[in-house]
Every structure is written in C-alpha cells, then in structure tokens.
Motif scaffolding. Structure first.
Motif, PDB file in Angstrom:
ATOM      1  N   LEU A  53       0.832  -1.200   0.000  1.00  0.00           N
ATOM      2  CA  LEU A  53       0.000   0.000   0.000  1.00  0.00           C
ATOM      3  C   LEU A  53       0.870   1.253   0.000  1.00  0.00           C
ATOM      4  N   ALA A  54       1.948   1.219   0.783  1.00  0.00           N
ATOM      5  CA  ALA A  54       2.853   2.363   0.831  1.00  0.00           C
ATOM      6  C   ALA A  54       3.491   2.612  -0.525  1.00  0.00           C
ATOM      7  N   GLU A  55       3.854   1.539  -1.219  1.00  0.00           N
ATOM      8  CA  GLU A  55       4.454   1.701  -2.554  1.00  0.00           C
ATOM      9  C   GLU A  55       3.472   2.344  -3.521  1.00  0.00           C
ATOM     10  N   TYR A  56       2.214   1.933  -3.427  1.00  0.00           N
ATOM     11  CA  TYR A  56       1.206   2.545  -4.311  1.00  0.00           C
ATOM     12  C   TYR A  56       1.101   4.046  -4.045  1.00  0.00           C
ATOM     13  N   LEU A  57       1.055   4.449  -2.781  1.00  0.00           N
ATOM     14  CA  LEU A  57       0.934   5.869  -2.451  1.00  0.00           C
ATOM     15  C   LEU A  57       2.186   6.638  -2.846  1.00  0.00           C
ATOM     16  N   ALA A  58       3.330   5.985  -2.718  1.00  0.00           N
ATOM     17  CA  ALA A  58       4.578   6.640  -3.137  1.00  0.00           C
ATOM     18  C   ALA A  58       4.586   6.868  -4.636  1.00  0.00           C
ATOM     19  N   LYS A  59       4.193   5.854  -5.404  1.00  0.00           N
ATOM     20  CA  LYS A  59       4.189   5.963  -6.864  1.00  0.00           C
ATOM     21  C   LYS A  59       3.155   6.960  -7.362  1.00  0.00           C
ATOM     22  N   SER A  60       1.963   6.917  -6.780  1.00  0.00           N
ATOM     23  CA  SER A  60       0.845   7.671  -7.337  1.00  0.00           C
ATOM     24  C   SER A  60       0.821   9.134  -6.923  1.00  0.00           C
ATOM     25  N   VAL A  61       1.151   9.433  -5.661  1.00  0.00           N
ATOM     26  CA  VAL A  61       1.026  10.823  -5.204  1.00  0.00           C
ATOM     27  C   VAL A  61       2.250  11.322  -4.442  1.00  0.00           C
ATOM     28  N   LYS A  62       3.358  10.544  -4.486  1.00  0.00           N
ATOM     29  CA  LYS A  62       4.577  10.946  -3.762  1.00  0.00           C
ATOM     30  C   LYS A  62       4.230  11.369  -2.323  1.00  0.00           C
ATOM     31  N   LYS A  92       3.629  11.545   1.826  1.00  0.00           N
ATOM     32  CA  LYS A  92       4.378  11.550   3.087  1.00  0.00           C
ATOM     33  C   LYS A  92       3.764  10.444   3.935  1.00  0.00           C
ATOM     34  N   LEU A  93       4.555   9.446   4.289  1.00  0.00           N
ATOM     35  CA  LEU A  93       4.026   8.214   4.869  1.00  0.00           C
ATOM     36  C   LEU A  93       4.489   8.020   6.305  1.00  0.00           C
ATOM     37  N   ILE A  94       3.539   7.616   7.148  1.00  0.00           N
ATOM     38  CA  ILE A  94       3.857   7.208   8.516  1.00  0.00           C
ATOM     39  C   ILE A  94       3.542   5.723   8.602  1.00  0.00           C
ATOM     40  N   LEU A  95       4.559   4.894   8.785  1.00  0.00           N
ATOM     41  CA  LEU A  95       4.402   3.447   8.825  1.00  0.00           C
ATOM     42  C   LEU A  95       4.618   2.969  10.257  1.00  0.00           C
ATOM     43  N   THR A  96       3.614   2.356  10.835  1.00  0.00           N
ATOM     44  CA  THR A  96       3.754   1.884  12.211  1.00  0.00           C
ATOM     45  C   THR A  96       3.764   0.359  12.260  1.00  0.00           C
ATOM     46  N   GLY A  97       4.428  -0.161  13.278  1.00  0.00           N
ATOM     47  CA  GLY A  97       4.465  -1.588  13.556  1.00  0.00           C
ATOM     48  C   GLY A  97       4.800  -1.781  15.025  1.00  0.00           C
ATOM     49  N   ARG A  98       4.471  -2.936  15.571  1.00  0.00           N
ATOM     50  CA  ARG A  98       4.689  -3.158  17.002  1.00  0.00           C
ATOM     51  C   ARG A  98       6.165  -3.366  17.333  1.00  0.00           C
ATOM     52  N   ALA A  99       6.900  -3.992  16.407  1.00  0.00           N
ATOM     53  CA  ALA A  99       8.295  -4.311  16.693  1.00  0.00           C
ATOM     54  C   ALA A  99       9.185  -3.074  16.549  1.00  0.00           C
ATOM     55  N   VAL A 100      10.233  -3.036  17.339  1.00  0.00           N
ATOM     56  CA  VAL A 100      11.209  -1.951  17.246  1.00  0.00           C
ATOM     57  C   VAL A 100      11.945  -2.062  15.918  1.00  0.00           C
ATOM     58  N   PHE A 101      12.108  -0.937  15.243  1.00  0.00           N
ATOM     59  CA  PHE A 101      12.739  -0.910  13.925  1.00  0.00           C
ATOM     60  C   PHE A 101      13.975  -0.009  14.003  1.00  0.00           C
ATOM     61  N   PRO A 102      15.062  -0.381  13.335  1.00  0.00           N
ATOM     62  CA  PRO A 102      16.271   0.456  13.390  1.00  0.00           C
ATOM     63  C   PRO A 102      15.994   1.885  12.906  1.00  0.00           C
ATOM     64  N   THR A 103      16.635   2.852  13.546  1.00  0.00           N
ATOM     65  CA  THR A 103      16.499   4.237  13.094  1.00  0.00           C
ATOM     66  C   THR A 103      17.228   4.398  11.760  1.00  0.00           C
ATOM     67  N   LYS A 104      16.883   5.459  11.046  1.00  0.00           N
ATOM     68  CA  LYS A 104      17.411   5.637   9.696  1.00  0.00           C
ATOM     69  C   LYS A 104      18.935   5.684   9.669  1.00  0.00           C
ATOM     70  N   ASP A 105      19.560   6.288  10.688  1.00  0.00           N
ATOM     71  CA  ASP A 105      21.024   6.379  10.685  1.00  0.00           C
ATOM     72  C   ASP A 105      21.688   5.038  11.010  1.00  0.00           C
ATOM     73  N   GLU A 106      20.884   4.021  11.345  1.00  0.00           N
ATOM     74  CA  GLU A 106      21.427   2.687  11.617  1.00  0.00           C
ATOM     75  C   GLU A 106      21.242   1.724  10.448  1.00  0.00           C
ATOM     76  N   TRP A 107      20.560   2.172   9.404  1.00  0.00           N
ATOM     77  CA  TRP A 107      20.219   1.268   8.306  1.00  0.00           C
ATOM     78  C   TRP A 107      21.443   0.701   7.595  1.00  0.00           C
ATOM     79  N   ARG A 144       8.299  10.624   1.314  1.00  0.00           N
ATOM     80  CA  ARG A 144       9.006  10.877   2.557  1.00  0.00           C
ATOM     81  C   ARG A 144       8.415   9.921   3.592  1.00  0.00           C
ATOM     82  N   VAL A 145       9.273   9.258   4.348  1.00  0.00           N
ATOM     83  CA  VAL A 145       8.808   8.154   5.187  1.00  0.00           C
ATOM     84  C   VAL A 145       9.237   8.349   6.633  1.00  0.00           C
ATOM     85  N   MET A 146       8.283   8.168   7.525  1.00  0.00           N
ATOM     86  CA  MET A 146       8.554   8.127   8.964  1.00  0.00           C
ATOM     87  C   MET A 146       8.146   6.751   9.469  1.00  0.00           C
TER      88      MET A 146
END
Length: 583
Positions: A217-226, A228-243, A272-274
């Motif tokens: 779903l996020a890919e569709y929104l990125a492709k179609s309207v560029k 700004k996305l907020i993606l949430t999940g229960r598990a801890v995810f690495p911060t961007k500077d750790e990728w 743009r992704v958070m």
C-alpha cells in the motif's frame, strides 16, 4: 448458568442427555440486549463477547463432546446486528457472532447454524418468526399454546409463515415487517489516473505499515502521489542512521534488512517516510506517533488500518480455540480500531480505509477468531457512516500471496484465488478512485459461487465422487516429498479417499492434505465421508492436527481404536447386509 464458564455448558448438556431430553434444536438468545448510548469501548466490547461470541464457542465445544449422531439446529438470535433500515442502529460489538455462525456450520457437519437479527417491537411476532425459521414442524403447536395463554389468535399471515420449510439462508434479518438476507452485487470499478480521495504529497498513516500488505500500500501511495508516509508496527525498527550498518552486518535474507530496502525504495519513488514503533491498541503511543508525524509532515490527510495478525499459529479450530487466541486477533483489528476512532475524532480527514478480509463473508476452517475480528470492522464501517462525516471505507480482501507466506491456508487449491502485490495495487487504485461504496469485497473468483459452494456442501453432505478407474485422474503433483505407498489397510482407505477427492493417481502416506489442494470445503467433504464409514463423529480439527495420510491414520488409531477395529473388520469380512465384501 454463567455464560463465561465453559463447564456450565457441558453440565447442562450432560444433564439433558442423562434425562434423555437432548434437544434437536437450540435457540441462543443472549445476544439480544437493549441499545445504549454509551460510546463503544474495550470494556463494552468484551462484555458483549461473554454473552455472544464466547458463549457460542463454549456451547459448540460442549456440543462437540457429546458425539452428536443426529443433526442439530442452532439458531442465534440478536438485535442491532444489521442496519437494513435507516432507523436501525448497528452495534459492531455483536457482529462477531456471525463469525461463529459461519464457522460452526463448516467445522461441525452435524450442526446447522444460522443467525436471525430482529427488531424487538412485538414479542409474539418475534416468537412466530423464530419458530418458523428454526423448527417449523413444532412451531404451530408451540405458538398456538403461547396464543392461548395470551388469549390472542394468530393472523393468517403468521399461520402461513409457520408452515414454510427451513431455508438455506445463514444470515437473516427482520425489519419493518420484511425478511432480509444478505446479497452481494458484482461491480467493475473503472481504472482512472486520478483519485477522488488522494492528494499529491498528502500525509497518510498506515498501521501495520511494515507488514507485507502495508508495504505494498505504501508503494502505491509513493508511486501515485509521492506521499508523506507514517508506517507503524509493534516491533522496534532500526532508526534511519542505523540502516547502512544493519544492512552491512546482516544476511541478504534477514527480514529487517528486507523491510529497510523496501522503505529505501519508497524514498527513491519520491515519498518521505517516517517509521514508528507503536502498538495501535495503545492510545498513548498512537497519540505520540500522530503528534510527531504532524509536526514533521503537517496535517494528516488519510489513514489506512492494515494492522493484523496472520500466520499458521493465528488460526485455531473451535474445538481447540481459547480466549487468548481470540484476544490476539482482537488486539489490532478491534482494540486498535477503537483507539483510532478516539484519536481521529477531531481530525479533518479525507478518508479512513480499513483492511478487512473475505473471511468475513466465507468464514473458513480454523478462522473463527480471524473472521470475528474482521466482521467487527465491517460493522464498524456501517456505524461510522451513520455517525461520522469522515468517509470510512472497508475492503474485504481475498488472500494475498507473498514469497514469505507460510500460512497453511494458502493451499494448492487456494493459490488460484491469491492476489499478487501488483494486482492489489491495481484494486486499491480503483477503490480509492470512487466514493460510492462504503464496503468493497475483492474476490478473485465468483463470490456467489464460493458462498453457495460452502453452504451446499454443508447442507447436502455430498459423497466423494467414486471413480471406476483412475485412468482419467491427474498425475501426481510436484510435492516436496517422494511417494511412499500405504503400508496397511487403514492407510490405503485414507489414500483412496484422497485420490478420489482430488482426482489424483497416487497419494502417498507422507502427502499433505493441503499440499494436494485441500481447503475448507473439500476438507469437510472428506471428514463427512470418513465418519460415515467409522460410525463416529470426527472433528474437522483432525485434518489440521494430522494432515498427512500416516499422521491421520495414527490419529484415528489413538482416538477411535474400537470404532476403527469395527470399521476395518467390516471392510475385510463379508457382511450379511452387503452384497459383496473383500476377503
């Protein structure tokens, strides 16, 4: 009886059995309750489950332990379940009983289960309708006794209603003197280049945004309207500077690495992704996420609720299910949705889209808790249409297919119905390009045929087609295991039934029922046929616990040793009331 105590149901049935008063029809009325103006919350939802959904599960588990030999009619009566007229108020917390109604009928071949929703305005007419739907052969006598007690006579219309046969309808609603059944209208949504609901550069929250479907779903929104996305999940995810460090120190197949690469792709597509670690059912965590998102991106424009729990461990048959399994499904789809409703009340959103499932419509073996959670979402949509100016849209998706799917319900026969990610994006584009429908069912096969098939198998109990010759059977499919021939008579009987069921030349003892093409409907057909030969009730959960020929044979030897010995004797010795047998 205490509705939340499972042993009470067993004690009741045992007492009836001891008195030789075991019923052939049960009417469940605990879901009838007056509507209250109190806002729906977790406490109200859970209290409703005690007298509704959980009560039905406990009753069915108790009935299953009675080894029912004859058919039993189970009628579940409710109010405020369907909004078939503009005046009716829907109580989403009651919708979970529909999941029990659908799945009970699929997992227990001897129980015919149906739901009847009523408007409580005339007690006697209610009795007439219930009896006419559930036990017409006894209804006239019972209603006439009620009428004599009240010194009132039934009118001609009521008398005629009592004489109709029980229909095949699973869900029925009465409102304003009319009898309603659910139906689905097939529509073709056009594909357009513009969306009625999306904004270029819009800000969109996707709960469960790091799951397989959420990332599509996020890919569709990125492709179609560029977006700004907020993606949430229960598990801890690495911060961007750790990728970069994470990718350099983990294998290519690492799950987190795969998600990082997909998020990076979203950014290359112009989004743009958070990414935020938050439990959608935790109001404080979700308030913090939205506050941070609006500080970073600006006002929120839309929400897609895609959080949910899937996987083999998430599915349990009614015989084995416990409250903890149901809570796991309710956590995101029910409690999370209630949190979203609260925190979004003051937001001026363009839409809220709920990712529901086709299990709401079809049920499915082992899917009672999952279907219940999704049915709550569907009913919630209808409630919001009445009370909220924000467009709430529900989409009941067919099963999605991803490379890392390990769900046992994605069997060979269900593969033909699976939605590929690119097909899902295409469907989403069409759905978001219209503003006419509040609920859309996405079925890759003819929906009514699939509904009819599940009902017809349940009601007619068709035998496995007999083949005089296997010359027309298909060759053995490409399975992960080699063919090993049956070693004894029992394994041969099971293998033969599977060969006939699937139209396959050879079935070996290590072949898995679901790998061969097994699913809810033909699983029920096989169990129905086998228990006729065995002379005992075999629960549908057996095929999940023991899905191969040798495992199923071992299961039978452990559970039904005496009945099995008798069956095998009849298979091998000439019996007086049969024309021929095997020596």
């Amino acid at each position: 009886m205490n509705p939340q105590q499972a042993p009470d149901y067993e004690a009741l049935l045992q007492a009836l059995h001891a008195r030789q008063q075991f019923p052939d029809s049960v009417i469940h009325l605990w879901t009838i309750a007056p509507y209250t103006q109190i806002a729906l919350d977790v406490e109200i939802f859970e209290r409703s489950q005690v007298r509704g959904f959980y009560s039905l599960l406990f009753l069915t588990q108790a009935l299953g332990k009675q080894n029912l030999g004859d058919r039993l009619q189970l009628t579940v009566v409710s109010n405020h379940l369907h909004g078939v007229t503009a005046e009716e108020i829907v109580s989403p917390e009651k919708a979970t009983v529909l999941a029990a109604v659908k799945v009970i009928g699929q997992e227990y071949p001897n129980i015919n289960c149906r739901s009847i929703d009523v408007m409580i305005s005339d007690a006697e007419k209610l009795v007439e309708r219930l009896l006419g739907e559930s036990i017409p052969s006894q209804a006239e006598d019972l209603v006439s006794r009620i009428s004599r007690r009240r010194s009132e006579a039934l009118d001609a219309k009521a008398q005629r209603a009592l004489k109709v046969d029980v229909s095949d309808d699973v869900a029925i609603a009465y409102g304003k003197g009319q009898r309603w059944v659910q139906a689905f209208e097939s529509v073709k949504l056009p594909k357009t280049n513009t969306s009625a609901l999306l904004r270029t550069g819009g800000v969109y929250l996707i709960t469960g945004g790091l799951g397989n479907i959420g990332l599509v779903l996020a890919e569709y929104l990125a492709k179609s309207v560029k977006a700004k996305l907020i993606l949430t999940g229960r598990a801890v995810f690495p911060t961007k500077d750790e990728w970069e460090k994470w990718l350099a120190t983990h294998d290519e197949d690492d799950e987190i690495s795969g998600k990082i690469r997909k998020v990076q792709r979203l950014e290359t597509l112009g989004a743009r992704v958070m990414v935020a670690a938050a439990d959608v059912a935790d109001i404080q965590q979700m308030q913090a996420v939205i506050a941070q998102a609006e500080s970073q991106f600006g006002r929120l424009n839309g929400v897609i609720h895609a959080a949910g729990v899937l996987g083999e461990s998430s599915f349990n048959t009614i015989e084995k299910i416990e409250k903890i399994h149901c809570d796991r499904q309710f956590q995101s789809k029910v409690y999370g949705l209630l949190v979203l409703e609260k925190i979004l009340q003051e937001k001026q959103l363009d839409f809220c889209l709920l990712m529901s499932s086709l299990s709401s419509v079809l049920g499915g073996l082992g899917s009672v808790a999952y279907a219940a959670a999704n049915l709550f979402m569907d009913a919630f949509i209808h409630q919001q249409k009445r009370n909220n100016s924000i467009p709430w849209i529900g989409v009941n998706w067919d099963i999605w297919q991803f490379k890392n799917n390990k769900n046992i319900f994605t069997s060979a026969s269900l593969a033909e119905f699976a939605i590929a990610p690119e097909e899902g994006m295409d469907a989403l584009q069409r759905i978001l390009s219209q503003d006419e429908f509040e609920q859309v069912v996405v079925s890759t096969g003819d929906l009514q045929s699939r509904i009819d098939r599940s009902i017809q198998v349940k009601l007619r109990e068709p035998d496995i087609p007999q083949q005089d010759s296997l010359s027309s059977a298909y060759s053995r499919p490409n399975l992960p295991n080699c063919y090993v021939a049956p070693r004894d008579r029992l394994e041969q009987i099971i293998a033969n039934l599977w060969q006939q069921l699937f139209g396959i030349e050879q079935v070996g003892i290590h072949d898995n029922f679901f790998d061969l093409g097994g699913e809810s409907i033909n699983g029920m057909t096989f169990i129905n046929q086998f228990q006729k030969q065995l002379g005992q009730i075999v629960h549908i959960s057996a095929i999940f616990e023991a899905p191969t020929v040798n495992e199923f044979a071992a299961y039978l030897q452990k559970k039904y040793p005496e009945a099995l010995a008798k069956m095998l004797k009849l298979e091998t010795v000439l019996v007086g009331d049969r024309e021929e047998g095997e020596l």
